[in-house]
Design a protein around this motif. Structure first.
Motif, PDB file in Angstrom:
ATOM      1  N   ASN A  92       0.830  -1.204   0.000  1.00  0.00           N
ATOM      2  CA  ASN A  92       0.000   0.000   0.000  1.00  0.00           C
ATOM      3  C   ASN A  92       0.871   1.264   0.000  1.00  0.00           C
ATOM      4  N   ASP A  93       1.743   1.395   0.987  1.00  0.00           N
ATOM      5  CA  ASP A  93       2.582   2.588   1.081  1.00  0.00           C
ATOM      6  C   ASP A  93       3.619   2.637  -0.040  1.00  0.00           C
ATOM      7  N   ALA A  94       4.164   1.481  -0.425  1.00  0.00           N
ATOM      8  CA  ALA A  94       5.145   1.462  -1.509  1.00  0.00           C
ATOM      9  C   ALA A  94       4.516   1.911  -2.822  1.00  0.00           C
ATOM     10  N   SER A  95       3.283   1.494  -3.069  1.00  0.00           N
ATOM     11  CA  SER A  95       2.600   1.852  -4.325  1.00  0.00           C
ATOM     12  C   SER A  95       2.275   3.333  -4.377  1.00  0.00           C
ATOM     13  N   PHE A  96       1.830   3.901  -3.253  1.00  0.00           N
ATOM     14  CA  PHE A  96       1.537   5.335  -3.263  1.00  0.00           C
ATOM     15  C   PHE A  96       2.829   6.152  -3.282  1.00  0.00           C
ATOM     16  N   GLY A  97       3.917   5.616  -2.729  1.00  0.00           N
ATOM     17  CA  GLY A  97       5.210   6.271  -2.894  1.00  0.00           C
ATOM     18  C   GLY A  97       5.637   6.283  -4.350  1.00  0.00           C
ATOM     19  N   LYS A 220      -4.233  13.532   7.644  1.00  0.00           N
ATOM     20  CA  LYS A 220      -4.418  12.394   8.543  1.00  0.00           C
ATOM     21  C   LYS A 220      -3.220  11.467   8.389  1.00  0.00           C
ATOM     22  N   GLU A 221      -2.435  11.310   9.438  1.00  0.00           N
ATOM     23  CA  GLU A 221      -1.237  10.488   9.377  1.00  0.00           C
ATOM     24  C   GLU A 221      -1.564   9.100   9.922  1.00  0.00           C
ATOM     25  N   THR A 222      -1.572   8.147   9.009  1.00  0.00           N
ATOM     26  CA  THR A 222      -1.957   6.803   9.413  1.00  0.00           C
ATOM     27  C   THR A 222      -0.788   6.020   9.996  1.00  0.00           C
ATOM     28  N   ALA A 223       0.415   6.268   9.507  1.00  0.00           N
ATOM     29  CA  ALA A 223       1.572   5.509  10.001  1.00  0.00           C
ATOM     30  C   ALA A 223       2.855   6.258   9.715  1.00  0.00           C
ATOM     31  N   SER A 224       2.864   7.554   9.948  1.00  0.00           N
ATOM     32  CA  SER A 224       4.002   8.379   9.579  1.00  0.00           C
ATOM     33  C   SER A 224       5.279   7.904  10.267  1.00  0.00           C
ATOM     34  N   ARG A 225       6.363   7.828   9.495  1.00  0.00           N
ATOM     35  CA  ARG A 225       7.609   7.253   9.993  1.00  0.00           C
ATOM     36  C   ARG A 225       8.734   8.279  10.059  1.00  0.00           C
ATOM     37  N   GLY A 226       8.425   9.533  10.297  1.00  0.00           N
ATOM     38  CA  GLY A 226       9.474  10.547  10.327  1.00  0.00           C
ATOM     39  C   GLY A 226       9.988  10.815   8.924  1.00  0.00           C
ATOM     40  N   VAL A 227      11.308  11.030   8.803  1.00  0.00           N
ATOM     41  CA  VAL A 227      11.899  11.339   7.497  1.00  0.00           C
ATOM     42  C   VAL A 227      11.820  10.141   6.575  1.00  0.00           C
ATOM     43  N   PRO A 280      -2.163  13.039  -1.939  1.00  0.00           N
ATOM     44  CA  PRO A 280      -2.419  12.836  -0.506  1.00  0.00           C
ATOM     45  C   PRO A 280      -3.873  12.488  -0.192  1.00  0.00           C
ATOM     46  N   MET A 281      -4.816  13.126  -0.887  1.00  0.00           N
ATOM     47  CA  MET A 281      -6.227  12.813  -0.653  1.00  0.00           C
ATOM     48  C   MET A 281      -6.556  11.399  -1.115  1.00  0.00           C
ATOM     49  N   LEU A 282      -5.930  10.985  -2.208  1.00  0.00           N
ATOM     50  CA  LEU A 282      -6.129   9.621  -2.696  1.00  0.00           C
ATOM     51  C   LEU A 282      -5.522   8.615  -1.723  1.00  0.00           C
ATOM     52  N   ALA A 283      -4.342   8.943  -1.195  1.00  0.00           N
ATOM     53  CA  ALA A 283      -3.693   8.062  -0.226  1.00  0.00           C
ATOM     54  C   ALA A 283      -4.530   7.923   1.039  1.00  0.00           C
ATOM     55  N   ARG A 292       3.338  10.973   5.066  1.00  0.00           N
ATOM     56  CA  ARG A 292       4.504  10.753   4.201  1.00  0.00           C
ATOM     57  C   ARG A 292       4.270  11.316   2.801  1.00  0.00           C
ATOM     58  N   ILE A 293       3.112  11.018   2.221  1.00  0.00           N
ATOM     59  CA  ILE A 293       2.819  11.482   0.863  1.00  0.00           C
ATOM     60  C   ILE A 293       2.697  13.000   0.827  1.00  0.00           C
ATOM     61  N   ALA A 294       2.035  13.591   1.841  1.00  0.00           N
ATOM     62  CA  ALA A 294       1.867  15.044   1.876  1.00  0.00           C
ATOM     63  C   ALA A 294       3.216  15.756   1.980  1.00  0.00           C
TER      64      ALA A 294
END
Length: 316
Positions: A92-97, A220-227, A280-283, A292-294
């Protein structure tokens, strides 16, 4: 360089104005979705329709331009997923990245900016690139993002959801209608044509202002991992993507593929744009790490004022 900045600076200034107004609270955050609706469903489709309708159909259906850009988009998606899908970053996160690395802000910013810089002729390749990103790149990444739950729901369902999202997007339909108009020579009834023109004229300033407001909105940060891998994806978007398009385009020309130099410049500059502000809205809708995306969209938008202007000075 000064002449280039005279054209690019107002575009980025409008983005900054939207950001300042939203951050200062002068524009209620509740109003941002309304701005998005106006831009996405009214102004931007009219602008893309007008550009497509007034561009020779041969430029809109150039297989060389579409093939070069599509190949590079697929390579960037693959590269970004290979570089980021590890540890706690799933599909999920890799694809939106990958989507934020491969999908430039060609709709809200790119088409009007490149037409202002290079003239009406730039609309053709820019619209081709936008159509590919909306139809292929985004659908592919959304389908890949569902692979984490593919065992439960099935890959076919994931692909079906991606296609449904594509069909609900008004921008490809506007481009398609514009292409049909260009091919048939059809002309709208004058009052309707004037209404389309008025909406199209408002697309660019309102879209740029909306970009800034969207970037200022708390995500909305679902799983933000810092940098994390943010710098890597920013590098991929602003530098690897345009370099890849330039390299593939030059290689295509070297082996005899009929790729026009001007079209190649437009494609490279499209790739050099910041990430699309709608991601970001799609994510958020697909429960990816929106923080992360924002951040990636915000950083690429800030840095591209310099990097994009340098790319224009070097290429054009």
């Amino acid at each position: 360089m000064q002449q280039i900045l005279l054209v690019t600076a107002p575009f980025f200034a409008l983005v900054f104005c939207g950001w300042i107004v939203a951050r200062a609270g002068l524009l209620p955050l509740e109003a941002i979705p309304g701005l998005n609706v106006f831009v996405l469903y009214f102004a931007l489709p009219c602008m893309l329709y007008r550009f497509a309708a007034t561009t020779p159909i041969v430029r809109l259906l150039d297989p060389t331009v579409s093939s070069v850009y599509l190949l590079c988009a697929l390579l960037i998606v693959a590269l970004a997923i290979l570089a980021t899908r590890r540890g706690d970053i799933g599909w999920n996160d890799a694809s939106f990245g990958a989507l934020v690395a491969a999908f430039p802000n060609s709709g809200f910013m790119g088409v009007p900016l490149l037409v202002a810089l290079l003239g009406q002729r730039a609309a053709g390749p820019a619209i081709v690139a936008l159509a590919i990103d909306m139809v292929v790149t985004s659908s592919l990444c959304i389908a890949l993002s569902r692979l984490d739950s593919a065992i439960e729901h099935g890959v076919s369902r994931a692909i079906g959801n991606a296609l449904k999202g594509m069909l609900k997007n008004p921008l490809p339909w506007a481009i398609g209608l514009g292409c049909l108009t260009a091919a048939t020579g059809f002309r709208l009834w004058e009052p309707a044509r004037n209404s389309v023109g008025m909406l199209a004229d408002g697309a660019s300033p309102v879209a740029l202002f909306t970009i800034g407001a969207v970037l200022a909105r708390p995500q909305k940060e679902t799983a933000s991992r810092g940098v994390g891998d943010v710098p890597l994806i920013v590098l991929c978007k602003l530098f690897v993507h345009p370099a890849l398009v330039l390299g593939v385009g030059k290689l295509a020309q070297a082996i005899g593929v009929p790729l026009d130099d001007f079209a190649l410049v437009v494609l490279v500059l499209i790739a050099a744009l910041p990430s699309a502000s709608s991601i970001p809205m799609l994510a958020e809708r697909f429960s990816a790490d929106t923080g992360r995306i924002a951040r990636i969209v915000l950083i690429t938008t800030m840095l591209s004022f310099v990097s994009f202007s340098v790319a224009v000075a070097w290429l054009a």
